[in-house]
Design a protein around this motif. Structure first.
Motif, PDB file in Angstrom:
ATOM      1  N   ASP A 106       0.915  -1.141   0.068  1.00  0.00           N
ATOM      2  CA  ASP A 106      -0.151  -0.097  -0.085  1.00  0.00           C
ATOM      3  C   ASP A 106       0.864   1.139  -0.022  1.00  0.00           C
ATOM      4  O   ASP A 106       2.073   0.993  -0.081  1.00  0.00           O
ATOM      5  CB  ASP A 106      -1.009  -0.087   1.191  1.00  0.00           C
ATOM      6  N   ALA A 107       0.192   2.325   0.237  1.00  0.00           N
ATOM      7  CA  ALA A 107       0.942   3.640   0.226  1.00  0.00           C
ATOM      8  C   ALA A 107       2.019   3.778   1.311  1.00  0.00           C
ATOM      9  O   ALA A 107       3.028   4.547   1.009  1.00  0.00           O
ATOM     10  CB  ALA A 107      -0.171   4.942  -0.005  1.00  0.00           C
ATOM     11  N   HIS A 108       1.836   3.180   2.376  1.00  0.00           N
ATOM     12  CA  HIS A 108       2.859   3.005   3.348  1.00  0.00           C
ATOM     13  C   HIS A 108       3.933   2.287   3.246  1.00  0.00           C
ATOM     14  O   HIS A 108       5.120   2.446   3.626  1.00  0.00           O
ATOM     15  CB  HIS A 108       2.095   2.722   4.799  1.00  0.00           C
ATOM     16  N   THR A 109       4.056   1.419   2.177  1.00  0.00           N
ATOM     17  CA  THR A 109       5.014   0.225   2.164  1.00  0.00           C
ATOM     18  C   THR A 109       5.608   0.485   0.450  1.00  0.00           C
ATOM     19  O   THR A 109       6.306  -0.428   0.119  1.00  0.00           O
ATOM     20  CB  THR A 109       4.571  -1.381   2.225  1.00  0.00           C
ATOM     21  N   ILE A 110       5.140   1.316  -0.083  1.00  0.00           N
ATOM     22  CA  ILE A 110       5.610   1.380  -1.499  1.00  0.00           C
ATOM     23  C   ILE A 110       6.971   1.708  -1.729  1.00  0.00           C
ATOM     24  O   ILE A 110       7.611   1.215  -2.698  1.00  0.00           O
ATOM     25  CB  ILE A 110       4.570   2.219  -2.445  1.00  0.00           C
ATOM     26  N   GLN A 111       7.489   2.369  -0.620  1.00  0.00           N
ATOM     27  CA  GLN A 111       8.930   2.901  -0.759  1.00  0.00           C
ATOM     28  C   GLN A 111       9.742   1.779  -0.629  1.00  0.00           C
ATOM     29  O   GLN A 111      10.953   1.728  -1.499  1.00  0.00           O
ATOM     30  CB  GLN A 111       9.125   3.972   0.000  1.00  0.00           C
ATOM     31  N   PRO A 112       9.582   1.100   0.234  1.00  0.00           N
ATOM     32  CA  PRO A 112      10.503  -0.195   0.329  1.00  0.00           C
ATOM     33  C   PRO A 112      10.366  -1.162  -0.806  1.00  0.00           C
ATOM     34  O   PRO A 112      11.285  -1.541  -1.362  1.00  0.00           O
ATOM     35  CB  PRO A 112      10.236  -0.841   1.701  1.00  0.00           C
ATOM     36  N   TYR A 113       9.233  -1.225  -1.186  1.00  0.00           N
ATOM     37  CA  TYR A 113       8.794  -1.911  -2.354  1.00  0.00           C
ATOM     38  C   TYR A 113       9.651  -1.820  -3.464  1.00  0.00           C
ATOM     39  O   TYR A 113      10.418  -2.238  -4.398  1.00  0.00           O
ATOM     40  CB  TYR A 113       7.385  -2.233  -2.724  1.00  0.00           C
ATOM     41  N   TYR A 114       9.667  -0.197  -3.734  1.00  0.00           N
ATOM     42  CA  TYR A 114      10.370   0.444  -4.818  1.00  0.00           C
ATOM     43  C   TYR A 114      11.805   0.013  -4.871  1.00  0.00           C
ATOM     44  O   TYR A 114      12.311   0.004  -5.772  1.00  0.00           O
ATOM     45  CB  TYR A 114       9.874   1.838  -4.926  1.00  0.00           C
ATOM     46  N   THR A 115      12.273   0.212  -3.567  1.00  0.00           N
ATOM     47  CA  THR A 115      13.597  -0.039  -3.622  1.00  0.00           C
ATOM     48  C   THR A 115      14.208  -1.380  -4.006  1.00  0.00           C
ATOM     49  O   THR A 115      15.132  -1.466  -4.530  1.00  0.00           O
ATOM     50  CB  THR A 115      13.972   0.328  -1.891  1.00  0.00           C
ATOM     51  N   VAL A 116      13.379  -2.383  -3.328  1.00  0.00           N
ATOM     52  CA  VAL A 116      13.707  -3.642  -3.947  1.00  0.00           C
ATOM     53  C   VAL A 116      13.504  -3.877  -5.440  1.00  0.00           C
ATOM     54  O   VAL A 116      14.536  -4.600  -6.275  1.00  0.00           O
ATOM     55  CB  VAL A 116      12.775  -4.649  -3.144  1.00  0.00           C
ATOM     56  N   LEU A 117      12.633  -3.199  -5.903  1.00  0.00           N
ATOM     57  CA  LEU A 117      12.447  -3.506  -7.405  1.00  0.00           C
ATOM     58  C   LEU A 117      13.691  -2.822  -8.253  1.00  0.00           C
ATOM     59  O   LEU A 117      14.013  -3.166  -9.201  1.00  0.00           O
ATOM     60  CB  LEU A 117      11.209  -2.693  -7.789  1.00  0.00           C
ATOM     61  N   LEU A 118      13.959  -1.479  -7.657  1.00  0.00           N
ATOM     62  CA  LEU A 118      15.094  -0.765  -8.299  1.00  0.00           C
ATOM     63  C   LEU A 118      16.545  -1.698  -8.274  1.00  0.00           C
ATOM     64  O   LEU A 118      17.163  -1.718  -9.301  1.00  0.00           O
ATOM     65  CB  LEU A 118      15.298   0.274  -7.734  1.00  0.00           C
ATOM     66  N   ALA A 119      16.586  -2.297  -7.079  1.00  0.00           N
ATOM     67  CA  ALA A 119      17.897  -3.158  -6.912  1.00  0.00           C
ATOM     68  C   ALA A 119      17.727  -4.297  -7.876  1.00  0.00           C
ATOM     69  O   ALA A 119      19.039  -4.479  -8.778  1.00  0.00           O
ATOM     70  CB  ALA A 119      17.810  -3.823  -5.445  1.00  0.00           C
ATOM     71  N   GLU A 120      16.418  -5.003  -8.134  1.00  0.00           N
ATOM     72  CA  GLU A 120      16.522  -6.131  -8.980  1.00  0.00           C
ATOM     73  C   GLU A 120      16.866  -5.601 -10.404  1.00  0.00           C
ATOM     74  O   GLU A 120      17.526  -6.287 -11.216  1.00  0.00           O
ATOM     75  CB  GLU A 120      15.261  -6.867  -8.995  1.00  0.00           C
ATOM     76  N   GLU A 121      16.203  -4.638 -10.798  1.00  0.00           N
ATOM     77  CA  GLU A 121      16.396  -3.862 -12.223  1.00  0.00           C
ATOM     78  C   GLU A 121      17.798  -3.324 -12.438  1.00  0.00           C
ATOM     79  O   GLU A 121      18.259  -3.460 -13.491  1.00  0.00           O
ATOM     80  CB  GLU A 121      15.417  -2.815 -12.306  1.00  0.00           C
ATOM     81  N   ALA A 122      18.526  -2.999 -11.202  1.00  0.00           N
ATOM     82  CA  ALA A 122      20.187  -2.776 -11.626  1.00  0.00           C
ATOM     83  C   ALA A 122      20.950  -3.992 -11.237  1.00  0.00           C
ATOM     84  O   ALA A 122      22.040  -3.643 -11.293  1.00  0.00           O
ATOM     85  CB  ALA A 122      20.425  -1.652 -10.204  1.00  0.00           C
ATOM     86  N   GLY A 123      20.265  -4.904 -11.205  1.00  0.00           N
ATOM     87  CA  GLY A 123      21.320  -6.376 -11.185  1.00  0.00           C
ATOM     88  C   GLY A 123      21.903  -6.495  -9.668  1.00  0.00           C
ATOM     89  O   GLY A 123      23.153  -7.006  -9.670  1.00  0.00           O
ATOM     90  N   MET A 124      21.376  -5.749  -8.720  1.00  0.00           N
ATOM     91  CA  MET A 124      21.836  -5.832  -7.334  1.00  0.00           C
ATOM     92  C   MET A 124      21.148  -6.689  -6.099  1.00  0.00           C
ATOM     93  O   MET A 124      19.963  -6.467  -6.302  1.00  0.00           O
ATOM     94  CB  MET A 124      22.108  -4.081  -6.774  1.00  0.00           C
ATOM     95  N   ARG A 125      22.028  -6.960  -5.126  1.00  0.00           N
ATOM     96  CA  ARG A 125      21.253  -7.662  -4.220  1.00  0.00           C
ATOM     97  C   ARG A 125      21.553  -6.911  -2.830  1.00  0.00           C
ATOM     98  O   ARG A 125      22.698  -6.259  -2.675  1.00  0.00           O
ATOM     99  CB  ARG A 125      21.904  -9.085  -3.890  1.00  0.00           C
ATOM    100  N   MET A 126      20.541  -6.621  -2.154  1.00  0.00           N
ATOM    101  CA  MET A 126      20.459  -5.956  -0.833  1.00  0.00           C
ATOM    102  C   MET A 126      20.535  -6.771   0.286  1.00  0.00           C
ATOM    103  O   MET A 126      19.928  -7.874   0.335  1.00  0.00           O
ATOM    104  CB  MET A 126      19.380  -4.933  -0.823  1.00  0.00           C
ATOM    105  N   HIS A 127      21.432  -6.559   1.550  1.00  0.00           N
ATOM    106  CA  HIS A 127      21.279  -6.921   2.565  1.00  0.00           C
ATOM    107  C   HIS A 127      21.075  -6.033   4.067  1.00  0.00           C
ATOM    108  O   HIS A 127      21.656  -4.905   3.435  1.00  0.00           O
ATOM    109  CB  HIS A 127      22.719  -7.870   2.788  1.00  0.00           C
ATOM    110  N   ALA A 128      20.892  -6.216   4.744  1.00  0.00           N
ATOM    111  CA  ALA A 128      20.730  -5.316   6.225  1.00  0.00           C
ATOM    112  C   ALA A 128      20.731  -6.020   7.295  1.00  0.00           C
ATOM    113  O   ALA A 128      20.210  -7.276   7.518  1.00  0.00           O
ATOM    114  CB  ALA A 128      19.133  -4.901   6.055  1.00  0.00           C
ATOM    115  N   VAL A 129      21.679  -5.929   8.085  1.00  0.00           N
ATOM    116  CA  VAL A 129      22.148  -6.387   9.313  1.00  0.00           C
ATOM    117  C   VAL A 129      22.161  -5.454  10.530  1.00  0.00           C
ATOM    118  O   VAL A 129      22.397  -4.306  10.303  1.00  0.00           O
ATOM    119  CB  VAL A 129      23.160  -7.337   9.403  1.00  0.00           C
TER     120      VAL A 129
END
Length: 216
Positions: free
Chosen positions: A177-200
C-alpha cells in the motif's frame, strides 16, 4: 539472478502508489506554508509568519527535488546520473530535517539511473530506521563497475524496517500500500539494477549493503 516473487505490482498501481507517497511527503510543509499565510492574514507576528513560510517553502523544495531524483524519470530511459546529484539531494534532505548527520565516502561517477535511484531509496530506508535521528555513513565502492554501496545508520533508537526486510527476502504475503510502496520500490530498483541488498543489525549500528549480484 532469481526474481523476487513479491514484485508483482502492475505499472499503473506502482505509479499511483508512488504518487501517493510523494504527496504524503510534501503535504506537511505545504500545509505549514498555508498556516503561515493565515497567521499573516490574522495580524500575527510578521517575523514568525515569514520565518514559518520561508522554512516550510525550503523544506517542500528539498523534498520535491529529492523525490524527482529518487522516484522520477530523471532523464530519458536508460539515462545515467551523476552520483554527485544524489549526494547533494541526500545532504539537503537531511539538513532540512535537522536530525541526521550524513558522511559520504567514495568516488564521484556517472552511473546507470536505476543504480542511483536505488541508492537514494536505500538511504530513505536507512533514514527511517533511526526515527529520532543520528548519523548515516554512505560509502560507494567501484560505482561504475562492480558496484557496492554501504550505508551505516546509528541513532538512539534503531530498528531494521520489518516491511523492507520482508519484501527484500521475498516472504511477504500482505498487499503493498502507500505506506509500504517505498521499500517495495527500493527492492524493485535493486533487481532492475542487478544488485542484491542485505541489512543486519550490529551492537551499535544498522548496516545496509547493496552489491552486484552474481550472474546465474
Amino acid at each position: 539472478m532469481a526474481k523476487n516473487p513479491n514484485l508483482t505490482l502492475t505499472g499503473s498501481d506502482l505509479a499511483a502508489l508512488l504518487c501517493s507517497r510523494v504527496c504524503h511527503d510534501v503535504i506537511s510543509p505545504v500545509g505549514a506554508i498555508n498556516n503561515g499565510l493565515e497567521l499573516l492574514d490574522e495580524g500575527g507576528s510578521d517575523a514568525d509568519a515569514l520565518d514559518l513560510i520561508r522554512t516550510s517553502a525550503h523544506n517542500a523544495s528539498v523534498r520535491l527535488k529529492f523525490a524527482r531524483l529518487a522516484f522520477g524519470a530523471s532523464g530519458s530511459v536508460g539515462a545515467s546520473i551523476d552520483t554527485g546529484e544524489a549526494e547533494k539531494a541526500i545532504r539537503d534532505f537531511a539538513a532540512a530535517e535537522k536530525k541526521t548527520e550524513i558522511t559520504w565516502n567514495g568516488p564521484r561517477a556517472i552511473i546507470a539511473k536505476n543504480r542511483v535511484k536505488m541508492l537514494m531509496n536505500l538511504f530513505l530506508v536507512a533514514y527511517g530506521s533511526v526515527p529520532r535521528g543520528g548519523s548515516i555513513d554512505v560509502t560507494l565502492e567501484n560505482p561504475e563497475t562492480d558496484a557496492k554501496f554501504t550505508l551505516v545508520a546509528k541513532g538512539r533508537i534503531m530498528r531494521l524496517p520489518p516491511k523492507f526486510m520482508e519484501i527484500n527476502s521475498g516472504h511477504v504475503e500482505e498487499a503493498v500500500d502507500a505506506h509500504t510502496i517505498q521499500p517495495y520500490y527500493t527492492v524493485l530498483l535493486a533487481e532492475e539494477a542487478g544488485m542484491r541488498m542485505h541489512a543486519v543489525q550490529t551492537e551499535d549500528a544498522l548496516v545496509y549493503t547493496a552489491e552486484m549480484a552474481a550472474t546465474e
